[in-house]
Design a protein around this motif. Structure first.
Motif, PDB file in Angstrom:
ATOM      1  N   ALA A  47       0.799  -1.220   0.000  1.00  0.00           N
ATOM      2  CA  ALA A  47       0.000   0.000   0.000  1.00  0.00           C
ATOM      3  C   ALA A  47       0.834   1.275   0.000  1.00  0.00           C
ATOM      4  CB  ALA A  47      -0.931   0.021   1.206  1.00  0.00           C
ATOM      5  N   LEU A  48       2.113   1.151   0.253  1.00  0.00           N
ATOM      6  CA  LEU A  48       2.907   2.376   0.298  1.00  0.00           C
ATOM      7  C   LEU A  48       3.712   2.556  -0.976  1.00  0.00           C
ATOM      8  CD1 LEU A  48       4.306   2.196   3.921  1.00  0.00           C
ATOM      9  CD2 LEU A  48       2.315   3.411   3.102  1.00  0.00           C
ATOM     10  N   ASN A  49       3.677   3.713  -1.544  1.00  0.00           N
ATOM     11  CA  ASN A  49       4.546   4.017  -2.679  1.00  0.00           C
ATOM     12  C   ASN A  49       5.791   4.666  -2.133  1.00  0.00           C
ATOM     13  OD1 ASN A  49       1.579   5.507  -3.525  1.00  0.00           O
ATOM     14  ND2 ASN A  49       2.188   3.613  -4.508  1.00  0.00           N
ATOM     15  N   ALA A  50       6.926   4.327  -2.694  1.00  0.00           N
ATOM     16  CA  ALA A  50       8.199   4.931  -2.256  1.00  0.00           C
ATOM     17  C   ALA A  50       8.250   4.907  -0.739  1.00  0.00           C
ATOM     18  CB  ALA A  50       8.314   6.349  -2.780  1.00  0.00           C
ATOM     19  N   ILE A  51       8.334   3.709  -0.235  1.00  0.00           N
ATOM     20  CA  ILE A  51       8.054   3.456   1.176  1.00  0.00           C
ATOM     21  C   ILE A  51       8.776   4.371   2.145  1.00  0.00           C
ATOM     22  CG2 ILE A  51       8.251   1.723   2.970  1.00  0.00           C
ATOM     23  CD1 ILE A  51       7.623  -0.366   0.871  1.00  0.00           C
ATOM     24  N   ALA A  52      10.070   4.530   1.978  1.00  0.00           N
ATOM     25  CA  ALA A  52      10.807   5.286   2.996  1.00  0.00           C
ATOM     26  C   ALA A  52      10.338   6.720   3.071  1.00  0.00           C
ATOM     27  CB  ALA A  52      12.296   5.232   2.689  1.00  0.00           C
ATOM     28  N   ALA A  53      10.015   7.293   1.915  1.00  0.00           N
ATOM     29  CA  ALA A  53       9.639   8.697   1.913  1.00  0.00           C
ATOM     30  C   ALA A  53       8.285   8.927   2.548  1.00  0.00           C
ATOM     31  CB  ALA A  53       9.652   9.229   0.486  1.00  0.00           C
ATOM     32  N   GLN A  54       7.442   7.918   2.583  1.00  0.00           N
ATOM     33  CA  GLN A  54       6.095   8.130   3.083  1.00  0.00           C
ATOM     34  C   GLN A  54       5.867   7.472   4.427  1.00  0.00           C
ATOM     35  OE1 GLN A  54       5.080  10.316   1.293  1.00  0.00           O
ATOM     36  NE2 GLN A  54       6.515   9.817  -0.315  1.00  0.00           N
ATOM     37  N   TRP A  55       6.905   6.960   5.018  1.00  0.00           N
ATOM     38  CA  TRP A  55       6.767   6.247   6.276  1.00  0.00           C
ATOM     39  C   TRP A  55       6.346   7.199   7.366  1.00  0.00           C
ATOM     40  CZ3 TRP A  55       8.931   5.974  11.183  1.00  0.00           C
ATOM     41  CH2 TRP A  55       8.783   4.739  11.844  1.00  0.00           C
ATOM     42  N   GLY A  56       5.625   6.675   8.325  1.00  0.00           N
ATOM     43  CA  GLY A  56       5.430   7.476   9.522  1.00  0.00           C
ATOM     44  C   GLY A  56       4.000   7.832   9.843  1.00  0.00           C
ATOM     45  N   ALA A 114     -17.604  -7.540   4.306  1.00  0.00           N
ATOM     46  CA  ALA A 114     -16.177  -7.623   4.068  1.00  0.00           C
ATOM     47  C   ALA A 114     -15.491  -6.552   4.883  1.00  0.00           C
ATOM     48  CB  ALA A 114     -15.875  -7.413   2.594  1.00  0.00           C
ATOM     49  N   SER A 115     -14.240  -6.796   5.198  1.00  0.00           N
ATOM     50  CA  SER A 115     -13.463  -5.799   5.911  1.00  0.00           C
ATOM     51  C   SER A 115     -12.445  -5.177   4.978  1.00  0.00           C
ATOM     52  CB  SER A 115     -12.764  -6.451   7.106  1.00  0.00           C
ATOM     53  OG  SER A 115     -13.729  -6.974   7.985  1.00  0.00           O
ATOM     54  N   PHE A 116     -12.116  -3.939   5.260  1.00  0.00           N
ATOM     55  CA  PHE A 116     -11.261  -3.182   4.342  1.00  0.00           C
ATOM     56  C   PHE A 116     -10.109  -2.528   5.062  1.00  0.00           C
ATOM     57  CE2 PHE A 116     -13.759  -3.151   0.447  1.00  0.00           C
ATOM     58  CZ  PHE A 116     -14.990  -3.559   0.909  1.00  0.00           C
ATOM     59  N   MET A 117      -8.988  -2.473   4.376  1.00  0.00           N
ATOM     60  CA  MET A 117      -7.916  -1.591   4.795  1.00  0.00           C
ATOM     61  C   MET A 117      -8.002  -0.374   3.890  1.00  0.00           C
ATOM     62  SD  MET A 117      -3.820  -2.111   4.618  1.00  0.00           S
ATOM     63  CE  MET A 117      -3.656  -1.913   2.873  1.00  0.00           C
ATOM     64  N   ILE A 118      -8.104   0.790   4.496  1.00  0.00           N
ATOM     65  CA  ILE A 118      -8.163   1.988   3.666  1.00  0.00           C
ATOM     66  C   ILE A 118      -6.758   2.577   3.697  1.00  0.00           C
ATOM     67  CG2 ILE A 118      -9.309   4.176   3.236  1.00  0.00           C
ATOM     68  CD1 ILE A 118     -11.605   3.197   4.994  1.00  0.00           C
ATOM     69  N   ASP A 119      -6.043   2.461   2.591  1.00  0.00           N
ATOM     70  CA  ASP A 119      -4.686   2.971   2.626  1.00  0.00           C
ATOM     71  C   ASP A 119      -4.674   4.473   2.459  1.00  0.00           C
ATOM     72  OD1 ASP A 119      -3.492   2.075  -0.728  1.00  0.00           O
ATOM     73  OD2 ASP A 119      -5.253   3.131  -0.040  1.00  0.00           O
ATOM     74  N   ARG A 120      -3.489   5.029   2.634  1.00  0.00           N
ATOM     75  CA  ARG A 120      -3.428   6.478   2.801  1.00  0.00           C
ATOM     76  C   ARG A 120      -2.700   7.084   1.618  1.00  0.00           C
ATOM     77  NH1 ARG A 120       1.197   8.236   4.208  1.00  0.00           N
ATOM     78  NH2 ARG A 120       2.012   6.362   5.132  1.00  0.00           N
ATOM     79  N   TRP A 121      -2.923   8.332   1.401  1.00  0.00           N
ATOM     80  CA  TRP A 121      -2.270   9.106   0.369  1.00  0.00           C
ATOM     81  C   TRP A 121      -0.787   8.786   0.346  1.00  0.00           C
ATOM     82  CZ3 TRP A 121      -0.570  14.671   1.526  1.00  0.00           C
ATOM     83  CH2 TRP A 121       0.018  15.243   0.379  1.00  0.00           C
ATOM     84  N   GLY A 122      -0.300   8.376  -0.818  1.00  0.00           N
ATOM     85  CA  GLY A 122       1.049   7.845  -0.912  1.00  0.00           C
ATOM     86  C   GLY A 122       2.149   8.871  -1.062  1.00  0.00           C
ATOM     87  N   PHE A 123       1.832  10.140  -1.290  1.00  0.00           N
ATOM     88  CA  PHE A 123       2.910  11.086  -1.559  1.00  0.00           C
ATOM     89  C   PHE A 123       3.195  12.041  -0.426  1.00  0.00           C
ATOM     90  CE2 PHE A 123       3.278   9.369  -5.432  1.00  0.00           C
ATOM     91  CZ  PHE A 123       2.532   9.850  -6.496  1.00  0.00           C
ATOM     92  N   GLY A 124       2.384  12.026   0.593  1.00  0.00           N
ATOM     93  CA  GLY A 124       2.486  13.174   1.484  1.00  0.00           C
ATOM     94  C   GLY A 124       2.537  12.850   2.947  1.00  0.00           C
ATOM     95  N   GLN A 125       2.428  13.886   3.724  1.00  0.00           N
ATOM     96  CA  GLN A 125       2.679  13.821   5.150  1.00  0.00           C
ATOM     97  C   GLN A 125       1.434  14.173   5.923  1.00  0.00           C
ATOM     98  OE1 GLN A 125       5.647  12.885   5.794  1.00  0.00           O
ATOM     99  NE2 GLN A 125       7.099  13.705   4.308  1.00  0.00           N
TER     100      GLN A 125
END
Lengths: 440, 131, 450
Positions: free
Chosen positions: C311-320, C408-419
């Protein structure tokens, strides 16, 4: 003597012209008497019985929540409603009857519906389709009523009619779509010259709200209102999809045919490039994917999202490819079929996951069983069951969308219908466009 | 005689009819003004907030021998472009000194400190903001 | 400042709002630099360097900007005419569409009377400033919020919730500027937890994220209209989201507390609020990823962590930041029977949702990773060391919502580019709350589930 003739003229003048003044019902609180048309579907096999009546029975017997005035309306084609504040009062009334999607609608007056019907050559009481699950009759007129409510402009009617034809087609299995507990909705893709005629959005904001998406939003919404009011798929009463999805409000856009380096979708499907079509697909919640290659799309395809399509039967998954990536792939020599083949070969559900997730069912399709023997299961039977189209602006930040599908053992789940335009299409459009933007 | 009575009757009739129609006329005009045909709404668009203006600093006479601080906002597009920008600047003005600070614009604990360091060191600053 | 070409209008439209009207901005000749081959980047840099030097050395005429008014102005009147009320309303719609006020769907005309009625939903004065809405910093007065609420079709009793939504959106932790303008396909979602759900008859059951229920639909839509008319982000101009996201119309998901297993805390309690309080939470969502259908345990062990990783794009940059999980009541019941509570689920997913250090990012993470707040111990892990996808278990946000089931259950992932963070705020109710909600009776039958 002359002045006597003049005096005589006064009562004659008043009598002659006074009668042409509109009737006024009250001095304080002026009420307009609106002739409102009924959007609800009559059931073909039982004339006079509307889908609301059946739903009301279900609500009562199964103690389900719903609108306060369900089924309480004059069971006739037109209703005269005196209203001081028409927009507010008719909105409230229609909401309480269960005829809206929760958002404000435009009251479907006879005048508005008449304007809408100018954009079809079909007769108003022609039956376009029977809408599941409650099997209401979608006549041209009823579709027009719901289209007005959605806020669609009259010139959108031919597209809406074609879309209703598509979802009412048995191959679409609307019954399954509306009664499953999964969150699935029709995705409508529009192709052909009608895109430019009606300014249907295929770029920025095509899947979402905004002033450029007015055709998209209202066409999709009109189809949803038809499903709700004529098909009778009231949420929480008949349609028991767990949490629902955003696409159920509206999910409609055009392909960016210019930016598509390959053939547009309708041409690929065998239609004349000069014809316009609507393609309806059973779409589960949109997966937004980023990347200037296909790797992320492939990784999403292999997840639980696609399990449904690989486990039960037939269906098509849809990939919306960003123009930048499409062009880059084409520049490397990939055809559209190459892309679909790649996605089909790499977007696989691994066997351990498959075994873990698959409940023993009698209806696991043969093709899936065969692939399971080989160790990895594709999400659809063949690469041509991946519907691929290009949409978005040319922005080099490649965004794609993957729509998993819901399946049944009925039909391919992709239904395309040609949009039939009225004879006076160009002329009527020209007149509409010249009416201008309305000033403040 | 007959004629003048007829005249008087018609005048009376005219007045009576006129009186009955007149209020209706006024109502119509009111209706046109208030409900039918005229719609006044309040503007939903917000007034834009214009904070106190921080005018840009005076321009440098030349970049030769100056220190340029580059603000990179951590996004992929910025990382890709920045080395080439530096190279091009150095080629155009060989005596320029360039240093980069990578500062996330939100949630980064050292943001204020690093911005101040950039401002203190530099004679001029360039923002390379990717998305 | 240097922008890629399509973003030039984005920046230009924002400079007044940040107090830098004469900031020198240069547009590159390309649409983006990411992914360009080296020779193109070199060429673009050479092309633009003269402009860069000029921008730093040539004189710039001062830009005159009107001083900010001491008090925001009252809303102006827009007048529309026609041969009858229908035509006048149509002219209003046409104006809204061609001047970018619209979300594409029909609006309720915000007449003076309608706005007065809406303002009865709050005791705050109409000219009170709730805040400035990014990206163009439109001033959100209570009156402007009410105008957009009328257009959306809201009832007056929705005002306290809506005002709180605006407060949450403009909290710096949400990064509304980024959410509005990014190229990533994100949509702000609203979650509601607390007694207000019953008061407003918000739908927490079947189709909570779908159409049909006025409270959910119109509150979500009011948020979108506020983002359009106060934030003034327009697709293609300064909202660079490309095709966008269907959830941008405005989705409100209400917690199904009634069918949350006993022994499970509510979302608001985990967010640090009292059980008697009502809160809204806003979240920069991306996709709804289905994670569970029927038998639950295998999904939590394998499927869900897999999806967390992808679910994460460019993982390190969007971690946290956080991730949101919505469980159907049926799935939650099975989980509870098997000993899972929210805390246990959080710990399980925190432990299992991991990527290898090699997958996570380059070594060393460099400035980008540090700037995103990635702690050193993660950077120092060996290649096969495992990096958690969220910083701590509590960053996994959980709620039960939707109809009973099976669902059904869902994971709602988060905006991949930002903080952008998950931001929760308590809803403050006016003293006349009970009277306000009485008006809502009789619209739908109350949702009663067992």
């Amino acid at each position: 003597m002359g002045w006597q003739k003049f005096i005589l003229g006064i009562p004659i003048f008043i009598i002659l012209f006074g009668s042409s003044m509109p009737p006024i019902s009250a001095h304080a609180g002026f009420k307009e008497a609106l002739w409102i048309m009924n959007p609800s579907g009559e059931i073909e096999s039982t004339p006079g019985v509307f889908v609301d009546d059946l739903i009301k029975k279900v609500m009562i017997t199964q103690s389900l929540p719903g609108p306060a005035l369900a089924g309480q309306f004059p069971h006739q084609r037109i209703e005269i409603i005196p209203a001081e504040n028409p927009l507010e009062e008719i909105n409230s009334l229609f909401y309480k009857r269960g005829w809206t999607d929760g958002l404000p609608i435009i009251p479907p007056t006879m005048g508005r519906v008449k304007e809408m019907l100018k954009y079809t050559d079909r007769f108003p009481n022609e039956v376009v389709g029977i809408v599941e699950p409650m099997k209401g009759k979608a006549t041209v007129e009823k579709i027009a009523v719901n289209a007005v409510m959605a806020g669609a402009r009259p010139e959108y009617l031919p597209v809406i009619i074609a879309a209703v034809e598509a979802i009412a087609d048995p191959d679409f299995d609307l019954y399954g779509v509306q009664t499953t507990d999964e969150s699935v909705t029709p995705l409508l893709i529009i192709n052909g010259p009608v895109i430019k005629d009606l300014n249907i959005n295929y770029g920025f904001g095509a899947l979402g709200p905004g002033w450029q998406s007015q055709p998209n939003a209202t066409i999709g919404r009109a189809v949803r209102l038809v499903i709700n009011n004529i098909g009778g798929a009231w949420p929480a009463t008949i349609s028991l999809s767990g949490i629902g999805q955003a696409g159920k409000y509206t999910l409609c856009l055009a392909e960016n045919e210019e930016a598509n380096p390959w053939k547009p979708l309708h041409v690929e499907l065998g239609y004349d490039p000069k014809s316009s079509t609507v393609t309806a697909l059973r779409a589960e919640s949109a997966y937004n994917v980023f990347g200037d290659n296909l790797v992320e799309i492939v990784s999403v395809m292999g997840t639980l999202a696609s399990r449904m399509s690989a486990q039960r039967g037939t269906g098509c998954v849809t990939v919306l490819l960003g123009p930048y990536t499409a062009k880059a792939l084409a520049a490397k020599g990939w055809t559209k079929d190459d892309v679909k083949q790649y996605l089909w070969e790499h977007g696989r559900i691994p066997l351990p996951t498959w075994k873990q997730q698959t409940i023993t069912r009698p209806d696991i399709p043969t093709w899936a069983k065969e692939f399971a023997k080989k160790g990895s299961i594709p999400v659809v039977a063949k690469s041509s069951d991946i519907i691929l189209f290009v949409a978005g602006s040319g922005l080099p930040i490649s965004q794609h969308v993957y729509f998993p599908t819901w399946v049944q053992n009925v039909g391919p789940g992709r239904v395309t219908k040609e949009i039939k335009l009225p004879m006076n299409w160009k002329k009527s459009l020209g007149e509409t466009l010249s009416k201008g933007d309305g000033g403040a | 005689m007959k004629r003048s009575r007829f005249t008087i009757c018609s005048i009376v009739l005219a007045i009576l009819i006129g009186l009955s129609i007149m209020p209706a006329n006024t109502v119509i005009q009111e209706a046109v003004a208030q409900g039918q045909g005229k719609l006044d709404v309040l503007d939903p668009r917000g007034e834009l907030y214009a904070p106190p203006v921080m005018s840009i600093n005076p321009r440098l006479s030349t970049l030769a021998g100056k220190k340029i601080g580059i603000l990179n906002n951590t996004k992929p597009g910025a990382d890709a472009f920045q080395p080439y920008l530096e190279k091009a600047l150095k080629e155009a003005v060989p005596t320029v000194e360039i240093r980069t600070w990578v500062i996330s614009y939100n949630g980064y604990p050292g943001k204020e400190k690093d911005l101040k360091a950039l401002a203190d060191w530099s004679d001029a600053a360039i923002g390379v903001l990717g998305d | 400042m240097i922008d890629a070409k399509p973003f030039f209008s984005d920046s230009k439209s924002s400079v007044v709002g940040v107090g830098m009207p004469d900031l020198q901005i240069i547009a590159l000749s390309v649409a983006a630099t990411g992914g360009l081959p080296a020779q193109d980047l070199e060429r673009v840099a050479k092309e633009s360097v003269k402009e860069v030097i000029d921008a730093l050395t040539k004189a710039v005429p001062t830009v005159k900007v009107a001083a900010a008014p001491a008090k925001p102005k009252a809303a102006q009147v827009l007048s529309f005419t026609g041969k009858d009320s229908t035509e006048a309303a149509e002219n209003m719609e046409k104006f809204f569409l061609s001047n970018r006020y619209s979300d594409g769907l029909p609006a309720v005309p915000p007449t003076k009377e309608a706005v007065e009625a809406m303002l009865k939903g709050t005791t705050l004065p109409r000219d009170q400033v709730v805040g400035m809405v990014d990206p163009r910093k439109g001033i959100a007065t209570v009156e402007k919020i009410a105008i957009n609420a009328v257009m959306a079709g809201c009832r007056p009793a929705y005002m306290p919730l809506l005002i709180t939504v605006v407060q949450a959106l403009i909290d710096p932790a949400f990064d509304l500027y980024g959410v509005q303008c990014t190229g990533g396909l994100t949509a702000p979602l609203i979650f509601v937890s607390g007694p207000i759900i019953k008061d407003l008859n918000l739908n927490f059951s079947y189709s909570t994220a779908g159409p049909g229920w006025r409270a959910n639909s119109t509150i979500g839509r009011a948020m979108r209209l506020i983002l359009i008319n106060l934030g003034q982000a327009w697709p293609g101009v300064n909202d660079m989201k490309d095709v966008g996201n269907p959830a941008k119309f405005g989705i409100v998901i209400a917690e199904n507390e009634v069918q949350t297993p006993s022994g499970w805390s509510t979302l608001r309690e985990r967010e640090g609020f009292s059980k008697d309080a009502s809160i809204v939470s806003v979240y920069a969502s991306q996709s709804f990823r289905q994670i569970i259908k029927h038998s639950v345990k295998p999904y939590l062990e394998q499927e869900t962590p897999d999806q967390m990783k992808t679910a994460l794009n460019a993982i390190a940059a969007q971690w946290g930041k956080e991730m949101v999980f919505v469980f159907s009541p049926a799935n939650a019941e099975i989980l509870a029977k098997n000993g899972y509570t929210p805390a246990v689920i959080q710990r399980e997913l925190y432990e299992r949702g991991r990527v290898s250090r090699k997958e996570f990012g380059p070594r060393p993470l460099g400035a980008t990773g540090v700037a995103s707040g990635v702690p050193k111990w993660i950077d120092d892990l060996p290649d096969d060391g495992l990096v958690p996808v969220v910083p701590k278990p509590e960053d996994i946000k959980i709620l039960v919502a939707g109809g009973k089931g099976p669902g059904a259950s869902f994971m709602i992932d988060r905006w991949g580019f930002g903080q952008s963070y998950f931001v929760s705020k308590e809803i403050k109710l006016p003293p006349n709350w009970k009277d306000l909600v009485t008006e809502l009776q009789g619209w739908e039958t109350p949702i009663e589930v067992k």
